[in-house]
Scaffold this active site. Structure first.
Site, PDB file in Angstrom:
ATOM      1  N   ILE A 245       0.865  -1.193   0.000  1.00 36.66           N
ATOM      2  CA  ILE A 245       0.000   0.000   0.000  1.00 36.66           C
ATOM      3  C   ILE A 245       0.901   1.244   0.000  1.00 36.66           C
ATOM      4  O   ILE A 245       1.900   1.291   0.711  1.00 36.66           O
ATOM      5  CB  ILE A 245      -0.930  -0.001   1.235  1.00 36.66           C
ATOM      6  CG1 ILE A 245      -1.748  -1.296   1.269  1.00 36.66           C
ATOM      7  CG2 ILE A 245      -1.837   1.224   1.234  1.00 36.66           C
ATOM      8  CD1 ILE A 245      -2.620  -1.458   2.509  1.00 36.66           C
ATOM      9  N   GLU A 287       2.218  -3.509   5.725  1.00 36.14           N
ATOM     10  CA  GLU A 287       1.238  -3.205   4.667  1.00 36.14           C
ATOM     11  C   GLU A 287       1.623  -3.887   3.364  1.00 36.14           C
ATOM     12  O   GLU A 287       1.300  -3.428   2.276  1.00 36.14           O
ATOM     13  CB  GLU A 287       1.089  -1.679   4.507  1.00 36.14           C
ATOM     14  CG  GLU A 287       2.115  -0.937   3.676  1.00 36.14           C
ATOM     15  CD  GLU A 287       3.537  -0.880   4.242  1.00 36.14           C
ATOM     16  OE1 GLU A 287       3.857  -1.654   5.164  1.00 36.14           O
ATOM     17  OE2 GLU A 287       4.327  -0.087   3.726  1.00 36.14           O
TER      18      GLU A 287
HETATM   19  N1  GTP Z   1      -2.403   0.429  11.244  1.00 31.64           N
HETATM   20  C1  GTP Z   1      -1.379  -0.414  11.066  1.00 31.64           C
HETATM   21  N2  GTP Z   1      -0.197   0.061  10.643  1.00 31.64           N
HETATM   22  C2  GTP Z   1       0.825  -0.792  10.456  1.00 31.64           C
HETATM   23  C3  GTP Z   1       0.675  -2.166  10.712  1.00 31.64           C
HETATM   24  N3  GTP Z   1       1.854  -2.769  10.418  1.00 31.64           N
HETATM   25  C4  GTP Z   1       2.702  -1.795  10.012  1.00 31.64           C
HETATM   26  N4  GTP Z   1       2.102  -0.584  10.009  1.00 31.64           N
HETATM   27  C5  GTP Z   1       2.643   0.738   9.649  1.00 31.64           C
HETATM   28  O1  GTP Z   1       2.849   0.779   8.230  1.00 31.64           O
HETATM   29  C6  GTP Z   1       3.733   1.873   7.954  1.00 31.64           C
HETATM   30  C7  GTP Z   1       4.634   1.468   6.821  1.00 31.64           C
HETATM   31  O2  GTP Z   1       5.314   2.621   6.424  1.00 31.64           O
HETATM   32  P1  GTP Z   1       6.533   2.632   5.402  1.00 31.64           P
HETATM   33  O3  GTP Z   1       7.216   1.296   5.418  1.00 31.64           O
HETATM   34  O4  GTP Z   1       7.359   3.838   5.701  1.00 31.64           O
HETATM   35  O5  GTP Z   1       5.904   2.763   3.990  1.00 31.64           O
HETATM   36  P2  GTP Z   1       4.783   3.703   3.363  1.00 31.64           P
HETATM   37  O6  GTP Z   1       4.439   4.853   4.224  1.00 31.64           O
HETATM   38  O7  GTP Z   1       3.641   2.807   2.985  1.00 31.64           O
HETATM   39  O8  GTP Z   1       5.478   4.224   2.069  1.00 31.64           O
HETATM   40  P3  GTP Z   1       5.738   3.488   0.682  1.00 31.64           P
HETATM   41  O9  GTP Z   1       5.633   2.009   0.921  1.00 31.64           O
HETATM   42  O10 GTP Z   1       7.100   3.903   0.291  1.00 31.64           O
HETATM   43  O11 GTP Z   1       4.700   3.966  -0.264  1.00 31.64           O
HETATM   44  C8  GTP Z   1       4.468   2.149   9.267  1.00 31.64           C
HETATM   45  O12 GTP Z   1       4.053   3.410   9.766  1.00 31.64           O
HETATM   46  C9  GTP Z   1       4.003   1.032  10.219  1.00 31.64           C
HETATM   47  O13 GTP Z   1       3.893   1.472  11.563  1.00 31.64           O
HETATM   48  C10 GTP Z   1      -0.603  -2.645  11.186  1.00 31.64           C
HETATM   49  O14 GTP Z   1      -0.835  -3.830  11.441  1.00 31.64           O
HETATM   50  N5  GTP Z   1      -1.586  -1.723  11.336  1.00 31.64           N
END
Ligand code: GTP
Length: 374
Positions: A245, A287
């Protein structure tokens, strides 16, 4: 030597001899019947022990339909299981159990379906077959039985289903018959069912992502090895997608963690809706998702990936607090051709994931919300 005269007249002796012979015949018949009963008891005991030893749902169902009919010398056996929340149906679908392979098993989502049959939820009901009451219990058979036993299956004071036995002999199940033996059979089958379902649930929980209810990384990694082996045997290609995502961190920041969770669930459901039942989808981490498309060539996989991308970018996700969140997904795609990738199966799986991951990196790098192929 003089013979001692018999104190009985000759006709009495002949009569006694006849009686004696009849008694011997009767005794022989009783012994044979006892022997047959002993045999039946032993067969039933074996059936019950084998049922209790089953660890998988399919193994038990197959055992009930094949061994029970044979053991009990019955023509028809059907099984109905109550599944009001359709959890069993969902679990079996996820485990790719093909219910069409078991035409005599029926999952009942709504107990009202059984209302017309006037079944007792507590006691087995034996007697003649009546089409108004029993037709839907034996619909999976082309002929109808002449007498039936409908046995409620109960666990922990709850009705979990019905085992239905049908015989072509009208006298086999009669209303006046004692039901102890049949009740015991019902109890053993109910325990065996509860046992396999608990086992399956444990496995299912261990391989399912608790948030999105799709498979977890462990399951996808296991599945990938099995699918690569099968693809090699059957000489077809597998497509592997890495899906991520876009800007998910911003979603969490804007809508809170619960909003982020809602988006994850909605996106998982939309991806799943675009895949076939035989494909595999799992949540790999935060994600990130991985999908395996079985027996799929590049052009078809690209179309599916594009459909997924559009389905997510095309409509905002509705969150549990009522707000809406517009999002998009980037997808990296690769194909495993069994003729080209001949190495050790674990190595091929890692290479496939790594290529899909690099393709995903390309999609992110080129601006996100797109599909890239490597
Ligand atoms: N709500 C929620 N957030 C999660 C979960 N697992 C991981 N995350 C969050 O997902 C986010 C992933 O962010 P990044 O890896 O920086 O990637 P991004 O913001 O999607 O950016 P790009 O992938 O580069 O488009 C982080 O803020 C994690 O804390 C979950 O189970 N629930």
């Amino acid at each position: 030597m003089k013979s001692v005269p018999s104190p009985y007249p000759e006709f009495e002796i002949a009569e006694l001899q006849r009686e004696n012979q009849t008694l011997r015949q009767q005794l022989q018949q009783i012994l044979e019947q006892a022997h047959r009963n002993q045999n039946i008891m032993e067969r039933h005991q074996r059936f019950e022990l084998d049922a209790i030893a089953c660890t998988k749902f399919e193994e038990l169902i197959a055992h009930i339909f094949s061994a029970l009919a044979q053991t009990s010398e019955l023509e028809m056996v059907t099984l109905m299981l109550l599944d009001p929340r359709q959890e069993l149906a969902a679990m079996l679908a996820d485990q790719r159990v093909e219910l069409q392979a078991y035409p005599h098993l029926k999952l009942i989502a709504n107990q009202r379906e059984l209302a017309s049959s006037d079944l007792s939820a507590h006691k087995p009901v034996l007697g003649p077959y009546m089409s108004t009451r029993h037709d839907h219990l034996f619909r999976s058979w082309t002929v109808r039985p002449r007498s039936v036993a409908v046995i409620p299956l109960r666990r922990q004071q709850k009705l979990i289903g019905f085992l239905n036995l049908g015989s072509q002999h009208a006298e086999r199940f009669q209303r006046s018959m004692a039901t102890d033996f049949i009740e015991r059979l019902g109890s053993v089958i109910a325990i065996a069912l509860e046992n396999v379902l608990n086992n399956e649930k444990l496995v299912y929980i261990g391989l399912t992502d608790p948030l999105t209810k799709i498979s977890n990384r462990r399951y996808v990694e296991q599945r990938m090895l099995e699918e690569i082996n099968r693809a090699r045997r059957q000489q077809y290609s597998i497509a592997c997608m890495f899906l991520d995502i876009d800007f998910f961190k911003r979603i969490n920041d804007q809508f809170g963690h619960q909003g982020g969770d809602d988006v994850l669930c909605e996106v998982a459901a939309r991806i799943k809706a675009e895949l076939r039942l035989s494909d595999t989808l799992g949540r790999f981490g935060g994600e990130e998702f991985v999908a395996l498309l079985i027996n799929t060539r590049l052009e078809d996989a690209l179309q599916v990936a594009e459909r997924i991308r559009r389905s997510i970018a095309g409509a905002a996700c509705r969150l549990s607090d009522g707000s809406r969140c517009q999002t998009s997904i980037s997808i990296g795609l690769t194909i495993m051709d069994p003729l080209l990738h001949r190495g050790e199966v674990g190595t091929v799986a890692r290479e496939m994931l790594s290529r899909a991951d690099q393709a995903l990196y390309g999609a992110k790098h080129h601006g996100r919300n797109q599909v890239c192929y490597q």
